[in-house]
Design an enzyme around this catalytic site. Structure first.
Site, PDB file in Angstrom:
ATOM      1  CD  GLU A   1       7.481 -57.784 -18.764  1.00 24.71           C
ATOM      2  OE1 GLU A   1       8.146 -57.096 -17.879  1.00 24.71           O
ATOM      3  OE2 GLU A   1       6.526 -57.539 -19.313  1.00 24.71           O
TER       4      GLU A   1
ATOM      5  N   GLY B   1       2.772 -50.600 -20.060  1.00 23.51           N
ATOM      6  CA  GLY B   1       2.366 -49.361 -19.297  1.00 23.51           C
ATOM      7  C   GLY B   1       3.392 -49.014 -18.412  1.00 23.51           C
ATOM      8  CB  ALA B   2       4.859 -50.469 -15.615  1.00 17.66           C
ATOM      9  CB  SER B   3       8.715 -52.504 -17.669  1.00 16.96           C
ATOM     10  OG  SER B   3       8.025 -53.553 -18.073  1.00 16.96           O
ATOM     11  CB  THR B   4       9.896 -50.755 -22.779  1.00 19.14           C
ATOM     12  OG1 THR B   4       9.748 -51.106 -24.134  1.00 19.14           O
ATOM     13  CG2 THR B   4      11.040 -49.843 -22.582  1.00 19.14           C
ATOM     14  CD  GLN B   5       9.889 -55.843 -20.967  1.00 18.59           C
ATOM     15  OE1 GLN B   5       9.858 -55.063 -19.679  1.00 18.59           O
ATOM     16  NE2 GLN B   5       8.745 -56.212 -21.455  1.00 18.59           N
TER      17      GLN B   5
HETATM   18  N1  LIG Z   1      -5.932 -50.437 -27.926  1.00 21.04           N
HETATM   19  C1  LIG Z   1      -5.011 -49.721 -27.229  1.00 21.04           C
HETATM   20  N2  LIG Z   1      -4.433 -48.630 -27.603  1.00 21.04           N
HETATM   21  C2  LIG Z   1      -3.469 -47.990 -26.922  1.00 21.04           C
HETATM   22  N3  LIG Z   1      -2.851 -48.450 -26.045  1.00 21.04           N
HETATM   23  C3  LIG Z   1      -3.319 -49.700 -25.515  1.00 21.04           C
HETATM   24  C4  LIG Z   1      -4.196 -50.501 -26.106  1.00 21.04           C
HETATM   25  N4  LIG Z   1      -4.447 -51.493 -25.478  1.00 21.04           N
HETATM   26  C5  LIG Z   1      -3.440 -51.639 -24.591  1.00 21.04           C
HETATM   27  N5  LIG Z   1      -2.801 -50.375 -24.534  1.00 21.04           N
HETATM   28  C6  LIG Z   1      -1.655 -50.233 -23.635  1.00 21.04           C
HETATM   29  O1  LIG Z   1      -0.690 -50.933 -23.853  1.00 21.04           O
HETATM   30  C7  LIG Z   1       0.075 -51.172 -22.448  1.00 21.04           C
HETATM   31  C8  LIG Z   1       0.013 -52.466 -21.919  1.00 21.04           C
HETATM   32  O2  LIG Z   1       0.734 -52.660 -20.944  1.00 21.04           O
HETATM   33  P1  LIG Z   1       0.614 -53.865 -19.658  1.00 21.04           P
HETATM   34  O3  LIG Z   1       0.984 -55.152 -20.269  1.00 21.04           O
HETATM   35  O4  LIG Z   1      -0.507 -53.783 -19.004  1.00 21.04           O
HETATM   36  O5  LIG Z   1       1.932 -53.267 -18.754  1.00 21.04           O
HETATM   37  P2  LIG Z   1       3.353 -53.785 -18.504  1.00 21.04           P
HETATM   38  O6  LIG Z   1       3.577 -54.941 -19.441  1.00 21.04           O
HETATM   39  O7  LIG Z   1       4.121 -52.758 -18.443  1.00 21.04           O
HETATM   40  O8  LIG Z   1       3.056 -54.639 -17.066  1.00 21.04           O
HETATM   41  C9  LIG Z   1      -0.516 -50.336 -21.443  1.00 21.04           C
HETATM   42  O9  LIG Z   1      -0.195 -49.056 -21.500  1.00 21.04           O
HETATM   43  C10 LIG Z   1      -2.139 -50.016 -22.202  1.00 21.04           C
HETATM   44  O10 LIG Z   1      -2.698 -48.812 -21.920  1.00 21.04           O
HETATM   45 CA   LIG Z   2       2.920 -56.456 -20.981  1.00 19.59          CA
END
Ligand SMILES: Nc1ncnc2c1ncn2[C@@H]1O[C@H](COP(=O)(O)OP(=O)(O)O)[C@@H](O)[C@H]1O
Ligand SMILES: [Ca+2]
Length: 505
Positions: free
Chosen positions: A185, A214-218
């Protein structure tokens, strides 16, 4: 007879001795003819090489980003003739799947596959029918599915089977549905931003990549220092250049999971109380939540509470909020020369960074994409203290869940970047909060597709003889030159014939 003829006024017209000079035998004319012929041959040859792009045929690829919060379908297109060149692939279309991410279908796996239908139908319409069968489709699931796999492996397999079954039902070339690793990722996000910025074929620097989900950061970048931990090192060769990347993915450190972590920590300290006073939410914010909604994650040990529900009250205090968020970073140990947090090695950040996904959504909403670090903190403090009532009045069209969490999310972003990754007020300006580069979203999907389809070769591919603009100019000038030469040749020919005729007369 011989005598009389020798006395004529025009000896050249003398019978038997008259010779009309043939102008085509003259060396200049031969030279001109040779130049013209060569010119025509060169023009035809260059046309054959350069004409191809004029008849461009497009190819397509589909990648589904099955994130923890939602799934997006990305359709990419590129000119068939130029697929190995950097910057050629662009995003043609995106479709956001309705509902939550696929990991939320753990109790109803069939629903995961069904949820993709609308967007996949759209993909069928967007891609020309004759290309369907050769269009690859990939689904990559990220941290939401990593967490589900940790919690319940069978459920995660059922969900993946369901989406795979659904994708196989379309006329595209199905290439697999899998959970990608955090390393992938990070690395594919880095490839995407550098491919789109056309950094890969130039000797210029590269752009680091910061992705917040939402669940991880890179975090991924080319470091100045040696990488001390094997797990954080990725090497590849692209277009003839070697890259040594540092990458790390923090599972459970996406913004939704950190919100749970920090709320869970606060709840722990108020075990018997059914009120959680939260400095990260606006004053006047008041919401009833279930305890289970905080602890329903493998990122945290469940704490037994006296009540099932609690009142979540906002206090709107930025500095207290930051204090509480700092507690989710463990900086008490580091087995390397330097660490970010939780004992993870990280070299010092270097060069420019592109910060995308939730980094962008949050900072863009708050208008904080181009401030100094001190300015950002100051604005955020004011923002967090704004009463909730005023917030909803000012932003009637923003989703309440997002609106209520921006203060927390932005404070987390600041703390992660400054305390976690060790950005400072000096290099804060090197972080560019971006959503797109050109037409294409920054994210891991494009890099993933480029890699899976072998579209980024290790060695630099052949380039056209000259750029298209240069080619057109060249052809025009060359045609004019040939016309001029033809004209000259014609004038020369006319003059020579006239002189010859005059000579005859
Ligand atoms: N317009 C927005 N404003 C704030 N947060 C947003 C918006 N659109 C998406 N997000 C947030 O961005 C993040 C996207 O994470 P996601 O790609 O679904 O998860 P992961 O990459 O951890 O599997 C989520 O926390 C979602 O709530
Ligand atoms: Ca993502």
């Amino acid at each position: 007879m011989n005598q009389s003829s020798s006395q004529t006024a025009f000896p050249q017209a003398e019978e038997g001795k008259v010779k009309v000079k043939n102008p085509w035998y003259r060396p200049v004319v031969i030279f001109l003819a040779a130049v013209i012929t060569m010119g025509i041959i060169i023009m035809v040859a260059i046309s054959v090489v350069q004409y191809k792009p004029l008849h461009q045929k497009y190819k397509y690829g589909i990648v589904l980003d099955a994130g923890s919060s939602h799934t997006s379908v990305f359709i990419y297109e590129w000119p068939a003739e130029k697929e190995n060149n950097t910057g050629m692939v662009r995003q043609k279309h995106t479709c956001n799947v309705k509902g939550k991410g696929i990991s939320s279908y753990s109790n109803n796996p069939k629903g995961a596959g069904a949820s993709l239908q609308e967007c996949m139908q759209e993909a069928k319409q967007k891609i020309p029918t004759h290309r369907h069968h050769e269009t690859p489709v990939y689904l990559g699931a990220t941290a939401g599915m990593r967490l589900l796999k940790m919690e319940n492996e069978e459920a995660s397999e059922n969900v993946l089977d369901s989406v795979a079954h659904s994708l196989k039902g379309y006329p595209f070339s199905y290439q697999g549905a899998r959970i990608i690793t955090g390393q992938e990722e990070g690395a594919f996000g880095w490839i995407t931003v550098n491919y789109l910025s056309e950094n890969l074929r130039k000797p210029t620097g590269t752009l680091g990549a910061l992705d917040l989900g939402g669940a991880s950061t890179q975090i991924t970048f080319v470091p100045q220092q040696e990488i001390e931990s094997h797990d954080n090192s990725i090497n590849f060769r692209l277009y003839g250049n070697d890259y040594h990347l540092y990458t790390h993915s923090f599972l459970c450190y996406g913004k939704d999971q950190v919100l749970k972590l920090s709320m869970g920590k606060k709840l722990e300290s108020t075990l018997k109380d059914d009120v959680l006073r939260d400095p990260c939410f606006h004053p006047g914010f008041n919401f009833t939540r279930t305890v289970q909604s905080v602890f329903n994650t493998p990122c945290m040990k469940e704490v037994k509470m006296a009540n099932e529900n609690f009142f979540h009250l906002g206090l709107g205090d930025w500095s207290q909020c930051q204090q509480s968020i700092r507690k989710v970073f463990n900086t008490s140990f580091c087995p390397y020369s330097r660490c970010s947090f939780n004992g993870v090695f990280q070299p010092s950040v270097d060069g420019d960074f592109g910060a995308f996904s939730a980094f962008f959504f949050v900072m863009d909403f708050l208008n904080l994409t181009s401030d100094t670090l001190a300015g950002t903190k100051q604005k955020l403090a004011t923002y967090c203290s704004t009463p909730w009532k005023k917030m909803t009045e000012n932003h009637p069209n923003t989703k309440e869940k997002y609106l209520s969490e921006y203060c927390f999310s932005a404070t987390y972003i600041l703390t992660l970047l400054e305390d976690g990754y060790k950005f400072t007020s000096d290099n804060w300006k090197d972080i560019r909060f971006i959503k797109k580069i050109g037409d294409s979203d920054a994210g891991w999907t494009l890099g993933y597709m480029l890699n899976m389809t072998n579209m980024i070769p290790a060695e630099a591919p052949d380039t056209p003889l000259m750029p298209y603009g240069g080619y057109v100019t060249f052809m025009l000038l060359f045609s004019l030159l040939i016309l001029l030469l033809l004209l000259l040749a014609y004038m020369y020919f006319r003059r020579s014939t006239r002189t010859a005729q005059k000579d005859i007369i």
